[in-house]
Structures are given as structure tokens and as C-alpha cells.
Scaffold this motif. Structure first.
Motif, PDB file in Angstrom:
ATOM      1  N   ALA A   1      -4.324   0.180 -14.034  1.00  0.00           N
ATOM      2  CA  ALA A   1      -3.570  -1.081 -14.009  1.00  0.00           C
ATOM      3  C   ALA A   1      -2.065  -0.810 -14.092  1.00  0.00           C
ATOM      4  CB  ALA A   1      -4.020  -1.972 -15.154  1.00  0.00           C
ATOM      5  N   LYS A   2      -1.707   0.133 -14.939  1.00  0.00           N
ATOM      6  CA  LYS A   2      -0.297   0.486 -15.073  1.00  0.00           C
ATOM      7  C   LYS A   2       0.210   1.183 -13.815  1.00  0.00           C
ATOM      8  CE  LYS A   2       2.884   3.087 -18.036  1.00  0.00           C
ATOM      9  NZ  LYS A   2       3.003   3.960 -19.249  1.00  0.00           N
ATOM     10  N   GLY A   3      -0.612   2.069 -13.272  1.00  0.00           N
ATOM     11  CA  GLY A   3      -0.203   2.830 -12.091  1.00  0.00           C
ATOM     12  C   GLY A   3       0.055   1.971 -10.872  1.00  0.00           C
ATOM     13  N   VAL A   4      -0.675   0.852 -10.757  1.00  0.00           N
ATOM     14  CA  VAL A   4      -0.489  -0.027  -9.590  1.00  0.00           C
ATOM     15  C   VAL A   4       0.321  -1.270  -9.952  1.00  0.00           C
ATOM     16  CG1 VAL A   4      -2.631   0.789  -8.558  1.00  0.00           C
ATOM     17  CG2 VAL A   4      -2.678  -1.297  -9.946  1.00  0.00           C
ATOM     18  N   GLU A   5       0.824  -1.284 -11.182  1.00  0.00           N
ATOM     19  CA  GLU A   5       1.627  -2.404 -11.690  1.00  0.00           C
ATOM     20  C   GLU A   5       0.888  -3.733 -11.524  1.00  0.00           C
ATOM     21  OE1 GLU A   5       5.631  -2.451 -10.245  1.00  0.00           O
ATOM     22  OE2 GLU A   5       5.850  -0.269 -10.389  1.00  0.00           O
ATOM     23  N   GLY A   6      -0.412  -3.676 -11.795  1.00  0.00           N
ATOM     24  CA  GLY A   6      -1.224  -4.872 -11.648  1.00  0.00           C
ATOM     25  C   GLY A   6      -2.179  -5.049 -12.804  1.00  0.00           C
ATOM     26  N   LYS A   7      -3.349  -5.586 -12.512  1.00  0.00           N
ATOM     27  CA  LYS A   7      -4.336  -5.804 -13.558  1.00  0.00           C
ATOM     28  C   LYS A   7      -5.738  -5.782 -12.961  1.00  0.00           C
ATOM     29  CE  LYS A   7      -4.263 -10.875 -13.243  1.00  0.00           C
ATOM     30  NZ  LYS A   7      -4.085 -12.132 -14.003  1.00  0.00           N
TER      31      LYS A   7
ATOM     32  N   GLY B   1     -10.221   3.343  -3.564  1.00  0.00           N
ATOM     33  CA  GLY B   1      -9.969   2.626  -2.321  1.00  0.00           C
ATOM     34  C   GLY B   1      -8.778   1.699  -2.427  1.00  0.00           C
ATOM     35  N   SER B   2      -8.136   1.446  -1.288  1.00  0.00           N
ATOM     36  CA  SER B   2      -7.004   0.527  -1.241  1.00  0.00           C
ATOM     37  C   SER B   2      -7.188  -0.404  -0.053  1.00  0.00           C
ATOM     38  CB  SER B   2      -5.692   1.306  -1.093  1.00  0.00           C
ATOM     39  OG  SER B   2      -4.597   0.426  -0.950  1.00  0.00           O
ATOM     40  N   TYR B   3      -7.060  -1.712  -0.311  1.00  0.00           N
ATOM     41  CA  TYR B   3      -7.363  -2.683   0.736  1.00  0.00           C
ATOM     42  C   TYR B   3      -6.278  -3.764   0.799  1.00  0.00           C
ATOM     43  CZ  TYR B   3     -11.781  -0.334   0.130  1.00  0.00           C
ATOM     44  OH  TYR B   3     -12.730   0.637   0.023  1.00  0.00           O
ATOM     45  N   PRO B   4      -5.543  -3.807   1.925  1.00  0.00           N
ATOM     46  CA  PRO B   4      -4.511  -4.850   2.076  1.00  0.00           C
ATOM     47  C   PRO B   4      -5.157  -6.207   2.299  1.00  0.00           C
ATOM     48  CG  PRO B   4      -4.770  -3.628   4.121  1.00  0.00           C
ATOM     49  CD  PRO B   4      -5.636  -2.937   3.102  1.00  0.00           C
TER      50      PRO B   4
ATOM     51  N   VAL C   1      -7.032  -2.658  -5.158  1.00  0.00           N
ATOM     52  CA  VAL C   1      -7.378  -1.252  -5.347  1.00  0.00           C
ATOM     53  C   VAL C   1      -8.733  -1.212  -6.037  1.00  0.00           C
ATOM     54  CG1 VAL C   1      -6.822   0.858  -6.639  1.00  0.00           C
ATOM     55  CG2 VAL C   1      -5.012  -0.391  -5.424  1.00  0.00           C
ATOM     56  N   THR C   2      -9.596  -0.303  -5.604  1.00  0.00           N
ATOM     57  CA  THR C   2     -10.931  -0.228  -6.195  1.00  0.00           C
ATOM     58  C   THR C   2     -11.263   1.172  -6.675  1.00  0.00           C
ATOM     59  OG1 THR C   2     -12.043   0.280  -4.096  1.00  0.00           O
ATOM     60  CG2 THR C   2     -11.768  -2.049  -4.658  1.00  0.00           C
TER      61      THR C   2
ATOM     62  N   GLU D   1       0.812  -1.208   0.000  1.00  0.00           N
ATOM     63  CA  GLU D   1       0.000   0.000   0.000  1.00  0.00           C
ATOM     64  C   GLU D   1       0.851   1.266   0.000  1.00  0.00           C
ATOM     65  OE1 GLU D   1      -2.887  -0.688   3.327  1.00  0.00           O
ATOM     66  OE2 GLU D   1      -4.308  -0.148   1.739  1.00  0.00           O
ATOM     67  N   SER D   2       1.939   1.233   0.732  1.00  0.00           N
ATOM     68  CA  SER D   2       2.810   2.414   0.790  1.00  0.00           C
ATOM     69  C   SER D   2       3.425   2.735  -0.563  1.00  0.00           C
ATOM     70  CB  SER D   2       3.909   2.203   1.837  1.00  0.00           C
ATOM     71  OG  SER D   2       4.656   1.031   1.550  1.00  0.00           O
ATOM     72  N   SER D   3       3.584   1.708  -1.404  1.00  0.00           N
ATOM     73  CA  SER D   3       4.171   1.923  -2.726  1.00  0.00           C
ATOM     74  C   SER D   3       3.198   2.585  -3.696  1.00  0.00           C
ATOM     75  CB  SER D   3       4.654   0.596  -3.318  1.00  0.00           C
ATOM     76  OG  SER D   3       5.677   0.039  -2.536  1.00  0.00           O
ATOM     77  N   VAL D   4       1.905   2.336  -3.502  1.00  0.00           N
ATOM     78  CA  VAL D   4       0.910   2.903  -4.426  1.00  0.00           C
ATOM     79  C   VAL D   4       0.219   4.131  -3.838  1.00  0.00           C
ATOM     80  CG1 VAL D   4       0.454   0.702  -5.568  1.00  0.00           C
ATOM     81  CG2 VAL D   4      -0.897   1.350  -3.573  1.00  0.00           C
ATOM     82  N   ALA D   5       0.546   4.478  -2.609  1.00  0.00           N
ATOM     83  CA  ALA D   5      -0.146   5.571  -1.922  1.00  0.00           C
ATOM     84  C   ALA D   5      -0.078   6.884  -2.690  1.00  0.00           C
ATOM     85  CB  ALA D   5       0.434   5.750  -0.515  1.00  0.00           C
TER      86      ALA D   5
END
Length: 330
Positions: A302-308, A272-275, A284-285, A250-254
Motif C-alpha cells: 500500500a505504501k509502495g503504490v501510495e494507495g490502499k 499484476g498491474s492493471y490500468p 495492483v494485485t 503504471e509508469s510511476s509504480v513500474a
């Protein structure tokens, strides 16, 4: 509580003729006869909701409240903003204070619990006092109860026509808060043909429901056709939620999410962000009603959080497979 008479749950309610519902701020009644609302009805649109769970058994840990969660999902599906959930005791003063405050603050208020046949079922009388109303034995509810319910097996000699402590107890469930200045249709709703249990409506926007989950859910679901014309989206498309799976902490995407939240706020979208404790991926929602705009954001987020993007939280978990592989390697 109502659970003691769950065998009475053969109930009736028919399609409501013309249900008039006022929001807390409304000064004039509006009749919902068509999805096409007049300018006067627009003042009474439902935007916000509140839930009041009433019962010592919930506060004491004897019963787990599931009704507020059901209501929250119901409101989310309709695009109604659920703003507050409170759990209070079977205490008259607490019920009076909470009912007044929530009726003032929210357009659609639902209470759960405290309308059974026993001495601690005081929701009707307390909410009546909150708005200076008397309790009235509602003949139609009594008729439905008599026709559709069955006495408990422990009451083989129960007689609807002869006064008795058991009959008096049952009558408590048909003694509703009553405002003589309003029509019956504004104050009592029946939503199902096999349910005698009414929804008592007080002050235009408080809807008193039983605490038994299957009754609560059936009655709430039955209200949907009456609520749709009062919503921002009368087609009931509801709120839209997008989920993104990210391997980052979470700290990386904050920082990114802070900027994203500022960007989408004017569009009414929340970030929203949920660990996920013990899992390799967090969530992330994006939540809002502007689906077209949110879909446009998919690639960027998706790119911003390095996910999908995912449809269900945890659908891309591989923890179990990785654990099995580690066990084999060991």
C-alpha cells in the motif's frame, strides 16, 4: 448444437462411486476414495488446467463464449493454475491436434461444445480418433436420456422404441469414446441426479462437456468433490487475490513492482498491474496461495503504490461525485 436439445436438460447423475482420473503424465490409474492420498496418487495431483472451446458459432461471432471464463474462476477458486484457453472450429483435424497436445501438457483438460445431435457435432468422434478409440453407444446414458428427457414439441409422435431419423440423432449424444482397457467409472461421470448428460473422460484427463452454459456450469460444479482430493490443497481454499487501489500511473509504480515481483516470486506469488481507462485509480494485485505472507505484505505494498488495499475494484472511485461537483460549480 446442444442448444437445440436444451429441453432435454432434465438429466440425471448420481454421486460417483469411485472416479479414477489420471493426469497427462500419469502411467497408472488412481482411485479417489478419500482425501488422504497415497504416495502413488501424489504423482497424479492436479496442478494445471486447459480449456478447449469447440464451435464455429463462437469463431463466427454468433455465440459469445462464457464457459472458459466460468472454468477459469472455478480453477482459481480451487488453486488450480489455468494455463491455456483455445477456441477452435468444428474441424476434426483441429480437434484431434488440440486434444492430443492439451492432454499431454495439462493435468486437467475441459472441452466445451460439439456434442449435440447434428452433423456438425463431431467432438466425440474427433477426440476418439485422437487416441485411437472407437465410439460406443453407452447404454446407461441412453437409459437416462430416455427416462429424463422429453421429445421436442415438434416431435409429438417420437417413439424411443422405433427407429427414426430423430432417434438416430439423439443416439449421437450417447455414442462415447471408449477404451476397453478401462473401467466404466474411469470413462463416464454423472454428477447430478437430475442430469442425464454424461461427462466423457478420455485419456485420463480430457473431460468432454456440452457448450450450453447452464449445463457446462452444472456439470463442472458437480465435479468439484471428485477433484478436491487431487489438489495441492484438498480443502479447496484455492488461490488468494489481493487488490490495491493506486492513484499513480503504471509508469510511476513500474520500478517498485519490478522489485516486488522479484521479492515474492520464490513464494509463488505473482504481481499484476492493471490500468483502468477513464478512471482516476489503477489496480495492483498480488495472487498466490500463501495468504499469511501476502497479508504481511499489505502495509508495504500500500505504501509502495501510495494507495490502499480494497476488496472490490473501483470501490473507492469518487469520479461520479467529483463530476457532480464540477457541474454544480460550472
Amino acid at each position: 448444437m446442444f442448444a437445440r436439445v436444451s429441453q432435454l436438460s432434465r438429466h440425471l447423475s448420481r454421486t460417483l462411486p469411485n472416479y479414477t482420473h489420471r493426469s497427462a503424465a500419469a502411467v497408472a490409474s488412481t482411485t479417489m476414495t478419500s482425501p488422504s492420498l497415497s504416495s502413488g496418487q501424489q504423482k497424479n495431483m492436479i496442478h494445471t488446467a486447459g480449456c478447449l472451446i469447440i464451435g464455429d458459432e463462437v469463431l463466427g461471432g454468433k455465440t459469445v463464449d462464457t464457459n472458459s471464463a466460468y472454468l477459469a474462476k472455478f480453477c482459481f477458486s480451487l488453486g488450480m493454475a489455468m494455463k491455456r484457453v483455445e477456441v477452435i472450429a468444428d474441424d476434426e483435424d483441429e480437434i484431434i491436434e488440440a486434444a492430443r497436445r492439451m492432454s499431454k501438457n495439462y493435468d486437467f483438460v475441459v472441452t466445451s461444445g460439439g456434442i449435440g445431435p447434428t452433423h456438425d457435432d463431431i467432438t466425440y468422434q474427433s477426440i476418439a480418433k485422437a487416441f485411437g478409440l472407437e465410439l460406443k453407444l453407452h447404454d446407461k446414458t441412453m437409459e437416462k436420456m430416455r427416462r429424463l428427457s422429453r421429445p421436442h414439441k415438434s416431435q409429438p409422435n417420437f417413439d424411443w422404441d422405433n427407429p427414426s431419423p430423430a432417434l438416430k440423432a439423439k443416439m449421437r449424444m450417447a455414442e462415447l469414446p471408449w477404451d476397453p482397457s478401462k473401467s466404466e467409472d474411469e470413462q463416464v461421470i454423472y454428477v447430478k441426479d437430475d442430469l442425464w448428460v454424461p461427462i466423457s473422460v478420455v485419456n485420463g484427463n480430457i473431460h468432454i462437456l456440452p457448450g450450453v452454459p447452464r449445463l457446462f456450469e452444472a456439470l463442472l460444479t458437480g465435479m468439484k468433490p471428485m477433484l478436491l482430493p487431487r489438489l495441492k490443497d484438498p480443502e479447496g481454499k484455492g488461490t488468494y487475490r489481493m487488490l490495491f487501489s493506486t492513484p499513480l500511473a503504471e509508469s510511476s509504480v513500474a520500478e517498485y513492482l519490478t522489485e516486488l515481483a522479484k521479492k515474492v516470486e520464490p513464494k509463488g506469488i505473482k504481481v499484476g498491474s492493471y490500468p483502468r481507462w477513464g478512471k482516476k485509480r489503477n489496480v495492483v494485485t498480488l495472487v498466490g496461495t500463501d495468504r499469511e505472507y501476502m497479508n504481511i505484505l499489505e502495509e508495504e505494498v500500500a505504501k509502495g503504490v501510495e494507495g490502499k488495499r480494497v476488496e472490490v475494484e473501483g470501490e473507492d472511485d469518487t469520479d461520479a461525485e467529483e463530476d457532480i461537483k464540477k457541474d454544480k460549480d460550472a
